[in-house]
Design a protein around this motif. Structure first.
Motif, PDB file in Angstrom:
ATOM      1  N   PHE A 103     -15.708  62.207   1.626  1.00 30.99           N
ATOM      2  CA  PHE A 103     -15.484  61.392   2.808  1.00 30.99           C
ATOM      3  C   PHE A 103     -16.257  60.081   2.715  1.00 30.99           C
ATOM      4  O   PHE A 103     -16.819  59.549   3.816  1.00 30.99           O
ATOM      5  CB  PHE A 103     -15.843  62.377   3.963  1.00 30.99           C
ATOM      6  CG  PHE A 103     -14.891  63.342   4.349  1.00 30.99           C
ATOM      7  CD1 PHE A 103     -13.961  63.248   5.058  1.00 30.99           C
ATOM      8  CD2 PHE A 103     -15.060  64.852   3.539  1.00 30.99           C
ATOM      9  CE1 PHE A 103     -13.218  64.254   5.376  1.00 30.99           C
ATOM     10  CE2 PHE A 103     -14.272  65.836   3.863  1.00 30.99           C
ATOM     11  CZ  PHE A 103     -13.134  65.440   4.471  1.00 30.99           C
ATOM     12  N   THR A 146      -6.929  58.605  -0.935  1.00 36.70           N
ATOM     13  CA  THR A 146      -7.482  59.881  -0.345  1.00 36.70           C
ATOM     14  C   THR A 146      -6.953  60.873  -1.272  1.00 36.70           C
ATOM     15  O   THR A 146      -5.846  60.577  -1.643  1.00 36.70           O
ATOM     16  CB  THR A 146      -7.147  60.120   1.217  1.00 36.70           C
ATOM     17  OG1 THR A 146      -5.719  60.136   1.270  1.00 36.70           O
ATOM     18  CG2 THR A 146      -7.410  58.709   1.918  1.00 36.70           C
ATOM     19  N   SER A 148      -6.365  63.794   0.703  1.00 34.28           N
ATOM     20  CA  SER A 148      -5.558  64.626   1.569  1.00 34.28           C
ATOM     21  C   SER A 148      -4.401  63.699   1.979  1.00 34.28           C
ATOM     22  O   SER A 148      -4.514  62.636   1.953  1.00 34.28           O
ATOM     23  CB  SER A 148      -6.400  64.777   3.075  1.00 34.28           C
ATOM     24  OG  SER A 148      -7.502  65.564   2.726  1.00 34.28           O
ATOM     25  N   ASP A 159      -9.473  67.062   8.614  1.00 37.48           N
ATOM     26  CA  ASP A 159     -10.419  66.049   8.190  1.00 37.48           C
ATOM     27  C   ASP A 159     -10.759  65.048   9.135  1.00 37.48           C
ATOM     28  O   ASP A 159     -11.980  64.109   8.641  1.00 37.48           O
ATOM     29  CB  ASP A 159      -9.751  65.162   7.121  1.00 37.48           C
ATOM     30  CG  ASP A 159      -9.259  66.399   5.729  1.00 37.48           C
ATOM     31  OD1 ASP A 159      -9.786  67.293   5.765  1.00 37.48           O
ATOM     32  OD2 ASP A 159      -8.604  65.761   4.861  1.00 37.48           O
TER      33      ASP A 159
END
Length: 229
Positions: A103, A146, A148, A159
């Motif tokens: 992240f 990313t 995800s 997320d």
């Protein structure tokens, strides 16, 4: 001619992340930009802020910010730091290109910020912060991938909200040192895409970097990023 600096942090030159960085560079050049790329892995960049950042004599308790101001005043940054500071100072546009890991930024890129956004250059000392920061009048933006998928981000999603995830970078790094922050360019989970879908993502990168003047400029209110126009 406007000048752009892309600071790229991916260990694999043949990755999709690296491919979209090259796509962005080509799109900028087609718009009349000169483009400089700091490929941090390719350069063997050292991310550790420490005593070796300075060529002047260090006396007593080591406080990096104090030594950065001294280095600004006396021209005593180590050559690798001085070279990156000069690149940033040349750039009308700064782009961070990276895969989103945990992240956030890869450690190598965060270490670049620690060493290059030096006190007395980017902020502090005789330089202000935010609207009076060292890079006021210039633009910055994020270009990243990313792991995800897109549906995993958002209000109530697993997320979280992307604006909140990116706050510490876009506001706490870019805006803090004076940049106007353009809306980020994100490629969601390219590893899960078909070749055709990845080509579409590259086209979206090309389009974004071909129309920067129309891209929203972000502003913040209680941590939420919203276009200013």
């Amino acid at each position: 001619m406007p000048h752009a600096l892309i600071v790229h942090a991916h260990p694999e030159p043949d990755s999709f992340c690296s491919a979209q960085m090259r796509e962005a560079a080509q799109a900028l050049e087609a718009q009349g930009y000169t483009v400089e790329i700091s490929d941090l892995y390719g350069m063997g960049w050292n991310p550790e802020l420490g005593r070796d950042d300075f060529e002047h004599e260090l006396v007593g308790h080591f406080k990096p910010q104090v030594e950065q101001v001294k280095a600004v005043n006396h021209g005593t940054f180590a050559p690798d730091v001085a070279a990156e500071i000069e690149k940033v100072q040349r750039a009308d546009l700064l782009v961070f290109s990276f895969p989103m890991w945990w992240f956030s930024l890869p450690a190598l890129l965060k270490g670049w910020v620690d060493r290059v956004f030096a006190m007395g250059v980017a902020y502090g000392g005789s330089v202000g912060r935010f609207e009076t920061g060292g890079f006021q009048g210039r633009r910055a933006m994020l270009l990243f991938t990313t792991g995800s998928t897109e549906d995993m981000f958002g209000s109530g999603a697993r997320d979280g909200e992307m604006d909140v995830i990116l706050f510490h970078i876009q506001h706490g790094m870019f805006c803090f040192v004076g940049y106007s922050v353009l809306a980020p360019v994100m490629s969601f989970s390219p590893v899960r895409k078909t070749p055709e879908e990845r080509e579409k993502q590259l086209r979206q990168v090309r389009e974004a970097f071909s129309t920067l003047d129309a891209r929203p400029v972000l502003s913040w209110n209680t941590g939420q990023a919203v276009p200013s126009h």
